[in-house]
Scaffold this active site. Structure first.
Site: not given
Lengths: 197, 298
Positions: A38, A106
């Site tokens: 990222h 998640k």
């Protein structure tokens, strides 16, 4: 609650159609990314440098796979999702610079990225730790980018078949299951405190 | 012949190692191979007690998302066991508990054997290389590093060597906490435990198992909290633990933080005496993928 099946790249219309609680299965090419991928992706976007993969309409699976080397071949053994909140700062900046996106992660807490995803993207929840099941959906490894970040942190381009069921936890209309749960939990905690103190 | 009893949950597995060779005592090679097998077992097979707790949770939930999550978790455990692959891609940081019988005389480097076992397990099981330098973040690629594997050594009576592995994932370790509470306020313990679970939300992959260490010292409390996670049957809880569990589950965080009745499967407490002026409390959270395995060597 609707159940939909998506094939990548996912269109903006498809993204705008689903609501929190809907179930999604994904087929086609997806990519994995963790913290360091990222960081680098944002650097590239800020510098106007071309990314090795197009993020517009991409499905980003927040995962650092467990890999086994069989001779020269690499095999994904287990590949469940990781927490994405650590990357929220990057996600907000990256989403600003692309047209639309699907994120798969998640269990989170609150997770305040609903505003960043408004009109542009969804966050799908796949249960954490369910790596053996996820690996069964992986049909092939199509490419590995940024291997210098280390294999778990590299960007893996995976071909998947019916990855899911994923639950729409944040939709493109500002709805966010995590924030709703967080509000209820805070209220329940206040009530508990009255009892125990 | 050396007989290794691999004890896990309620079942006893007996492995015969080196069937052909007669060996007078525990040796380096046996320890290495035992460590490899323990990691393999821990990461691919979830204990029957945890499975039972997850099944009960599934029956008890009426929230559809919670039920769906629990169903997938149970399915995943089954797939991992059958295909002998790790349940979760985060095969954790290696933690090893060593219980060394005081009558044992070992003529080899036990620590080196455990380290070698971790290295071998990383390649053979395989385990994900998770161990990095704290500052440079450089990955050692073999799950071995400064003070890793983390060893907890205890000296026991008898002539056996018990090894227990507890590969610990980061999601649940990252939300664990320790606090030095005011010594005259033991009722603050309940609040601290519940608050820690609340703050963690869905991040540690609930339904979790909550290890609590009460008393001892700053470091001792943390050690007790981790040791608490080793209880053979997580469903055997005392009244205090059950009360804590009920309160935690009334928070409504639910499986994976998507809401529901099951935030935790168990609360396990270990206590130690402490200084008259202190009350350390540690909460070590464990994800549903509670991976542990033990072996007793003679």
């Amino acid at each position: 609650m609707a159940t939909v099946e998506w094939t990548t790249p996912v269109s903006k219309e498809e993204i705008l159609k689903v609501r929190v609680g809907d179930i999604v299965y994904i087929s086609g090419e997806i990519l994995t990314a963790r913290d360091r991928a990222h960081e680098r992706a944002l650097k590239y976007l800020e510098a106007g440098k071309k990314l090795p993969i197009d993020l517009n309409g991409a499905v980003v699976f927040y995962c650092g796979p467990l890999i086994k080397k069989i001779g020269e071949r690499l095999k994904i053994v287990s590949c469940g999702p990781t927490t994405t909140m650590r990357m929220n700062g990057y996600i907000r900046e990256i989403v600003k610079r692309i047209s639309h996106i699907v994120l798969v992660g998640k269990g989170e807490k609150g997770n305040e990225i609903a505003e960043a995803l408004r009109g542009k993207g969804v966050f799908l929840a796949f249960p954490g730790g369910v790596g053996a099941l996820a690996a069964r959906a992986v049909k092939s490894i199509n490419a590995i980018h940024w291997e210098d970040l280390g294999l778990p942190e590299a960007v893996w381009v995976l071909e998947v078949e019916k990855l899911g069921p994923c639950v729409v936890a944040i939709d493109a209309h500002g709805n966010n299951i995590y924030e709703e749960v967080e509000r209820r939990v805070e209220e329940n905690f206040r009530q508990l405190l009255v009892k125990i103190e | 012949m050396i007989i290794v009893d691999i004890l896990q949950k309620n079942a006893t597995y007996i492995c015969l190692l080196h069937k052909k060779k007669l060996m007078p005592s525990i040796d380096y090679h046996t320890v290495v191979e035992t460590v490899v097998e323990l990691f393999r077992k821990a990461v691919t097979e979830i204990g029957d007690d945890v499975i039972l707790a997850l099944r009960k949770a599934y029956e008890n939930e009426d929230n559809e998302l919670a039920k769906n999550n629990l169903k997938m978790i149970l399915e995943n455990i089954e797939v991992a066991r059958k295909s002998k692959i790790p349940v979760c891609q985060d095969t954790g940081i290696p933690v090893v508990f060593v219980e060394l019988g005081r009558e044992l005389h070992l003529d080899f480097d036990l620590k080196a054997a455990i380290v070698e076992g971790v290295r071998k397990a990383t390649e053979e099981v395989p385990l994900r290389p998770n161990v990095v330098h704290p500052i440079t973040r450089e990955n050692t690629m073999d799950n071995v590093g400064l003070h890793v594997p983390h060893l907890n050594v205890d000296i026991t009576d008898g002539d056996t060597l018990k090894l227990t592995v507890l590969p610990k994932g980061a999601g649940s370790e990252n939300v664990s906490a320790l606090k030095m509470l005011p010594p005259t306020k033991p009722n603050k313990i309940t609040r601290f435990v519940i608050e820690t679970v609340k703050e963690a939300g869905g991040m540690p992959c609930p339904p979790t198992i909550v290890g609590v260490g009460i008393g001892s010292t700053f470091d001792g409390a943390a050690k007790l909290a981790k040791k608490a996670l080793l209880r053979e049957n997580i469903l055997e809880m005392n009244e205090f633990e059950l009360e804590l569990l009920e309160k935690i589950n009334s928070l409504g965080i639910g499986p994976m933080g998507l809401g529901g009745k099951t935030t935790s499967l168990a609360v396990l407490v270990e206590m130690g005496h402490c200084h008259l002026a202190s009350l350390p409390v540690a909460v070590n959270i464990q994800c549903w993928a509670h991976r542990r395995a033990s072996a007793v060597l003679r």
